[in-house]
Design a protein around this motif. Sequence first.
Motif, PDB file in Angstrom:
ATOM      1  N   ASP A 106       0.808  -1.222   0.000  1.00  0.00           N
ATOM      2  CA  ASP A 106       0.000   0.000   0.000  1.00  0.00           C
ATOM      3  C   ASP A 106       0.838   1.267   0.000  1.00  0.00           C
ATOM      4  OD1 ASP A 106      -2.372  -1.458   0.020  1.00  0.00           O
ATOM      5  OD2 ASP A 106      -2.334  -1.632   2.203  1.00  0.00           O
ATOM      6  N   ALA A 107       2.026   1.226   0.583  1.00  0.00           N
ATOM      7  CA  ALA A 107       2.865   2.420   0.659  1.00  0.00           C
ATOM      8  C   ALA A 107       4.330   1.992   0.701  1.00  0.00           C
ATOM      9  CB  ALA A 107       2.531   3.239   1.896  1.00  0.00           C
ATOM     10  N   ILE A 108       5.198   2.902   0.259  1.00  0.00           N
ATOM     11  CA  ILE A 108       6.638   2.652   0.288  1.00  0.00           C
ATOM     12  C   ILE A 108       7.311   3.835   0.973  1.00  0.00           C
ATOM     13  CG2 ILE A 108       8.709   2.378  -1.116  1.00  0.00           C
ATOM     14  CD1 ILE A 108       6.992   1.066  -3.222  1.00  0.00           C
ATOM     15  N   ALA A 109       8.173   3.545   1.937  1.00  0.00           N
ATOM     16  CA  ALA A 109       8.913   4.592   2.647  1.00  0.00           C
ATOM     17  C   ALA A 109      10.210   4.885   1.907  1.00  0.00           C
ATOM     18  CB  ALA A 109       9.206   4.156   4.076  1.00  0.00           C
ATOM     19  N   ALA A 110      10.899   5.899   2.353  1.00  0.00           N
ATOM     20  CA  ALA A 110      12.168   6.280   1.720  1.00  0.00           C
ATOM     21  C   ALA A 110      13.224   5.194   1.898  1.00  0.00           C
ATOM     22  CB  ALA A 110      12.666   7.600   2.303  1.00  0.00           C
ATOM     23  N   SER A 111      13.192   4.484   3.015  1.00  0.00           N
ATOM     24  CA  SER A 111      14.125   3.382   3.261  1.00  0.00           C
ATOM     25  C   SER A 111      13.316   2.106   3.359  1.00  0.00           C
ATOM     26  CB  SER A 111      14.893   3.607   4.554  1.00  0.00           C
ATOM     27  OG  SER A 111      15.654   4.782   4.467  1.00  0.00           O
ATOM     28  N   SER A 112      13.252   1.355   2.278  1.00  0.00           N
ATOM     29  CA  SER A 112      12.410   0.165   2.233  1.00  0.00           C
ATOM     30  C   SER A 112      13.172  -1.025   1.684  1.00  0.00           C
ATOM     31  CB  SER A 112      11.192   0.408   1.336  1.00  0.00           C
ATOM     32  OG  SER A 112      10.433   1.481   1.803  1.00  0.00           O
ATOM     33  N   VAL A 113      12.852  -2.191   2.215  1.00  0.00           N
ATOM     34  CA  VAL A 113      13.359  -3.445   1.683  1.00  0.00           C
ATOM     35  C   VAL A 113      12.181  -4.399   1.609  1.00  0.00           C
ATOM     36  CG1 VAL A 113      14.855  -5.429   2.104  1.00  0.00           C
ATOM     37  CG2 VAL A 113      15.668  -3.142   2.630  1.00  0.00           C
TER      38      VAL A 113
END
Length: 57
Positions: free
Chosen positions: A18-25
């Motif tokens: 649903d959402a992606i943060a700036a630091s994602s894996v």
Amino acid sequence: MIMEVHNYGLHVTNVQIDAIAASSVFLIGDNDSIVLSSFFDTPPESYSILNLVPLGA
């Protein structure tokens, strides 16, 4: 930090993001190691390097 997770018999049928943060894996499957790093992406013209106190007499 050392983290060890065992997902025996893992079976993924559907994934919804649903959402992606700036630091994602996002990882499904096997891997030996994950290396995390970070850096500042501040442009050089925004730095202020000043001598506020005179060094000589």
